[in-house]
Design a protein around this motif. Structure first.
Motif, PDB file in Angstrom:
ATOM      1  N   HIS A 179       0.854  -1.112  -0.163  1.00 41.77           N
ATOM      2  CA  HIS A 179      -0.032   0.069   0.012  1.00 41.77           C
ATOM      3  C   HIS A 179       0.718   1.369  -0.088  1.00 41.77           C
ATOM      4  CE1 HIS A 179      -2.445   3.207   2.838  1.00 41.77           C
ATOM      5  NE2 HIS A 179      -2.615   3.317   1.475  1.00 41.77           N
ATOM      6  N   LYS A 180       1.905   1.266   0.673  1.00 40.81           N
ATOM      7  CA  LYS A 180       2.725   2.315   0.849  1.00 40.81           C
ATOM      8  C   LYS A 180       3.871   2.658  -0.536  1.00 40.81           C
ATOM      9  CE  LYS A 180       1.299   3.694   4.913  1.00 40.81           C
ATOM     10  NZ  LYS A 180       0.694   5.042   5.093  1.00 40.81           N
ATOM     11  N   ASN A 181       3.978   1.498  -1.240  1.00 37.96           N
ATOM     12  CA  ASN A 181       4.469   1.752  -2.548  1.00 37.96           C
ATOM     13  C   ASN A 181       6.089   2.089  -2.384  1.00 37.96           C
ATOM     14  OD1 ASN A 181       4.310   1.561  -5.345  1.00 37.96           O
ATOM     15  ND2 ASN A 181       3.607   3.709  -5.606  1.00 37.96           N
ATOM     16  N   GLN A 182       6.844   1.463  -1.470  1.00 41.08           N
ATOM     17  CA  GLN A 182       8.330   2.021  -1.365  1.00 41.08           C
ATOM     18  C   GLN A 182       9.081   1.379  -2.739  1.00 41.08           C
ATOM     19  OE1 GLN A 182       6.388   0.851   1.473  1.00 41.08           O
ATOM     20  NE2 GLN A 182       7.176   1.835   3.091  1.00 41.08           N
ATOM     21  N   LEU A 183       8.565   0.248  -3.183  1.00 44.28           N
ATOM     22  CA  LEU A 183       9.063  -0.578  -4.184  1.00 44.28           C
ATOM     23  C   LEU A 183       9.302   0.587  -5.396  1.00 44.28           C
ATOM     24  CD1 LEU A 183      10.386  -3.026  -5.353  1.00 44.28           C
ATOM     25  CD2 LEU A 183       8.236  -3.301  -6.353  1.00 44.28           C
ATOM     26  N   TYR A 208       9.470  -6.302   1.483  1.00 44.02           N
ATOM     27  CA  TYR A 208      10.801  -5.466   1.834  1.00 44.02           C
ATOM     28  C   TYR A 208      11.771  -6.138   0.876  1.00 44.02           C
ATOM     29  CZ  TYR A 208      15.101  -4.895   4.547  1.00 44.02           C
ATOM     30  OH  TYR A 208      16.609  -4.707   4.783  1.00 44.02           O
ATOM     31  N   HIS A 209      11.806  -7.396   0.810  1.00 43.71           N
ATOM     32  CA  HIS A 209      13.155  -7.981   0.034  1.00 43.71           C
ATOM     33  C   HIS A 209      13.162  -7.465  -1.465  1.00 43.71           C
ATOM     34  CE1 HIS A 209      14.987 -10.367   3.087  1.00 43.71           C
ATOM     35  NE2 HIS A 209      13.732 -10.783   3.452  1.00 43.71           N
ATOM     36  N   ARG A 210      11.929  -7.359  -1.775  1.00 47.91           N
ATOM     37  CA  ARG A 210      11.670  -6.979  -3.325  1.00 47.91           C
ATOM     38  C   ARG A 210      12.336  -5.395  -3.374  1.00 47.91           C
ATOM     39  NH1 ARG A 210       5.758  -6.874  -5.178  1.00 47.91           N
ATOM     40  NH2 ARG A 210       6.966  -6.360  -7.299  1.00 47.91           N
ATOM     41  N   CYS A 211      12.012  -4.583  -2.574  1.00 46.79           N
ATOM     42  CA  CYS A 211      12.725  -3.319  -2.381  1.00 46.79           C
ATOM     43  C   CYS A 211      14.307  -3.622  -2.364  1.00 46.79           C
ATOM     44  CB  CYS A 211      12.209  -2.581  -1.161  1.00 46.79           C
ATOM     45  SG  CYS A 211      10.464  -2.020  -1.312  1.00 46.79           S
ATOM     46  N   LEU A 212      14.624  -4.452  -1.783  1.00 48.97           N
ATOM     47  CA  LEU A 212      16.194  -4.618  -1.263  1.00 48.97           C
ATOM     48  C   LEU A 212      16.717  -5.123  -2.684  1.00 48.97           C
ATOM     49  CD1 LEU A 212      18.038  -3.980   0.908  1.00 48.97           C
ATOM     50  CD2 LEU A 212      17.952  -6.261   1.510  1.00 48.97           C
ATOM     51  N   ARG A 213      16.451  -5.943  -3.357  1.00 44.08           N
ATOM     52  CA  ARG A 213      16.476  -6.523  -4.757  1.00 44.08           C
ATOM     53  C   ARG A 213      16.716  -5.509  -5.777  1.00 44.08           C
ATOM     54  NH1 ARG A 213      13.509 -11.120  -3.288  1.00 44.08           N
ATOM     55  NH2 ARG A 213      11.818 -10.472  -4.812  1.00 44.08           N
ATOM     56  N   VAL A 214      15.737  -4.541  -5.816  1.00 47.82           N
ATOM     57  CA  VAL A 214      15.567  -3.199  -6.732  1.00 47.82           C
ATOM     58  C   VAL A 214      16.813  -2.352  -6.399  1.00 47.82           C
ATOM     59  CG1 VAL A 214      14.377  -1.617  -7.311  1.00 47.82           C
ATOM     60  CG2 VAL A 214      13.214  -3.509  -7.442  1.00 47.82           C
ATOM     61  N   ASN A 215      17.061  -2.269  -5.087  1.00 47.95           N
ATOM     62  CA  ASN A 215      17.882  -1.201  -4.580  1.00 47.95           C
ATOM     63  C   ASN A 215      18.792  -1.801  -3.407  1.00 47.95           C
ATOM     64  OD1 ASN A 215      19.403   1.226  -3.922  1.00 47.95           O
ATOM     65  ND2 ASN A 215      17.552   2.392  -4.143  1.00 47.95           N
ATOM     66  N   PRO A 216      20.024  -2.431  -3.727  1.00 51.39           N
ATOM     67  CA  PRO A 216      20.589  -2.990  -2.516  1.00 51.39           C
ATOM     68  C   PRO A 216      21.354  -1.818  -1.842  1.00 51.39           C
ATOM     69  CG  PRO A 216      20.986  -3.982  -4.679  1.00 51.39           C
ATOM     70  CD  PRO A 216      20.261  -2.760  -5.136  1.00 51.39           C
ATOM     71  N   ASP A 217      21.279  -0.773  -2.232  1.00 51.29           N
ATOM     72  CA  ASP A 217      22.090   0.448  -1.527  1.00 51.29           C
ATOM     73  C   ASP A 217      21.176   1.080  -0.595  1.00 51.29           C
ATOM     74  OD1 ASP A 217      24.367  -0.253  -3.027  1.00 51.29           O
ATOM     75  OD2 ASP A 217      23.759   1.083  -4.607  1.00 51.29           O
ATOM     76  N   LEU A 218      19.744   0.856  -0.638  1.00 52.60           N
ATOM     77  CA  LEU A 218      19.017   1.493   0.412  1.00 52.60           C
ATOM     78  C   LEU A 218      19.392   1.173   1.703  1.00 52.60           C
ATOM     79  CD1 LEU A 218      16.456  -0.230   2.075  1.00 52.60           C
ATOM     80  CD2 LEU A 218      15.717  -0.759  -0.546  1.00 52.60           C
ATOM     81  N   ILE A 219      18.941   2.144   2.633  1.00 52.90           N
ATOM     82  CA  ILE A 219      19.352   2.030   3.881  1.00 52.90           C
ATOM     83  C   ILE A 219      17.992   1.979   4.734  1.00 52.90           C
ATOM     84  CG2 ILE A 219      19.991   3.342   5.996  1.00 52.90           C
ATOM     85  CD1 ILE A 219      22.029   4.846   4.068  1.00 52.90           C
ATOM     86  N   TYR A 220      17.751   0.797   5.558  1.00 53.96           N
ATOM     87  CA  TYR A 220      16.551   0.801   6.269  1.00 53.96           C
ATOM     88  C   TYR A 220      16.767   0.758   7.570  1.00 53.96           C
ATOM     89  CZ  TYR A 220      12.834  -1.950   8.053  1.00 53.96           C
ATOM     90  OH  TYR A 220      11.568  -2.314   8.752  1.00 53.96           O
ATOM     91  N   MET A 221      15.802   1.630   8.119  1.00 53.51           N
ATOM     92  CA  MET A 221      15.995   1.695   9.696  1.00 53.51           C
ATOM     93  C   MET A 221      14.676   1.087  10.359  1.00 53.51           C
ATOM     94  SD  MET A 221      17.457   5.596   9.594  1.00 53.51           S
ATOM     95  CE  MET A 221      17.767   5.573  11.308  1.00 53.51           C
TER      96      MET A 221
END
Length: 328
Positions: A179-183, A208-221
């Motif tokens: 819903h939040k569309n972070q991907l 979350y893992h899809r977001c990370l695969r698209v952008n491995p450099d993202l910083i998640y807190m």
């Protein structure tokens, strides 16, 4: 005045926008002298209370049980609906028949609530219009906007920059879920080669893992205390919330008060809140999101939105509006 706040039992464990709205409404009403108790027990003895305040009709089953108990005790009932027609905003490829059936069944409970409470406290004219059109209610209502704590104007960017060694980044605060569309933001940040920071609990681990695969450099807190957020907002250049819809997104108010450039979804009540102070995107149009994020990253930050929010959306103002509604 003794008031019972009725809310979902996991409001602290499963933090979301309604949690913040609930807690801040309570905090600032208590400063005005209102005596508030909290319950998620559908069989609570309500006899000591002058009125009952319900929150949230998205997860309506719990709210309905609270509503029925308040009716049993013949109490005045106020409702902060936190409602939008969620099912219309799920992309067709992700929408299942069972989900639609469940939503339609839930609408039967919502209709009874909206037609049975004494006062509805929608967060915008658009939200009340959505409720009126769908549930044909003519109950008395008062528009009570969502609020923001003044502490978000007081963050220190240095506190974040010194630890993470980045500044002027793209930020998204909120539950990590479809819903939040972070991907879309992860993809856009990768293509624009800009730092991307996500803050908030993971609702859907696979997403979350899809977001990370698209952008491995993202910083998640994942575990950020609410008191730390002002410094994170202050260090960011753009806060983006490109959800399927928002009403209007408390984090956008927080980020705006902290001085971020705001990119937000065009769906929901966002334009009623942010006027011409934000950039709006079609959440399903990745190119639109990319263009608006790029524009926000290039634009200098200024205090126009910050000043507007300070004049209209601080929690003390919101609490006074609710208090007046209670007294009436």
């Amino acid at each position: 005045m003794k008031v019972l706040f009725y809310t979902r039992g996991d409001y602290q464990k499963n933090m979301a926008g309604d949690t913040i709205q609930f807690l801040k409404t309570k905090e600032y009403l208590e400063k005005l002298g209102v005596e508030i108790s909290v319950s998620h027990n559908p069989h609570e003895d309500l006899s000591p209370y002058d009125l009952i305040h319900l929150f949230n009709t998205i997860r309506v089953q719990e709210t309905y049980s609270f509503f029925k108990n308040a009716c049993y005790y013949n109490k005045k009932i106020f409702l902060s609906p936190i409602f939008w027609n969620y099912i219309d905003y799920i992309p067709k490829r992700q929408k299942g028949a069972m989900e639609e059936i469940y939503w339609d069944e839930s609408d039967r409970l919502r209709r009874e609530i909206f037609q049975g409470v004494d006062v509805i406290l929608p967060s915008s004219i658009m939200e009340m219009r959505e409720i009126g059109n769908r549930f044909h209610t003519n109950k008395h209502y008062e528009i009570i906007p969502n609020g923001v704590d003044p502490l978000f104007a007081k963050g220190r960017a240095e506190d974040f920059i010194s630890q993470y060694k980045i500044k002027d980044f793209l930020l998204c605060v909120g539950r990590v879920c479809k819903h939040k569309n972070q991907l879309a933001l992860a993809q856009v940040a990768k293509e624009l080669d800009i730092p991307f920071v996500m803050v908030g609990p993971v609702n859907h681990l696979d997403y979350y893992h899809r977001c990370l695969r698209v952008n491995p450099d993202l910083i998640y807190m994942p575990n950020v205390d609410h008191q730390q957020l002002p410094s994170i907002y202050k260090a960011a250049k753009v806060h983006a919330l490109v959800s399927w819809y928002e009403i209007p997104g408390l984090v956008s108010l927080e980020a705006g008060l902290a001085g971020c450039n705001i990119v937000t979804t065009q769906e929901g009540s966002t334009k009623e809140y942010f006027k011409d102070y934000a950039d709006y995107v079609d959440p399903h149009n990745i190119q639109d999101i990319k263009e608006k994020v790029s524009q926000g990253m290039m634009r200098e930050k200024n205090d126009a939105l910050k000043n507007y929010i300070s004049q209209h959306y601080l929690w003390n103002y919101v609490a006074e509006r609710i208090f007046q509604a209670y007294q009436q």
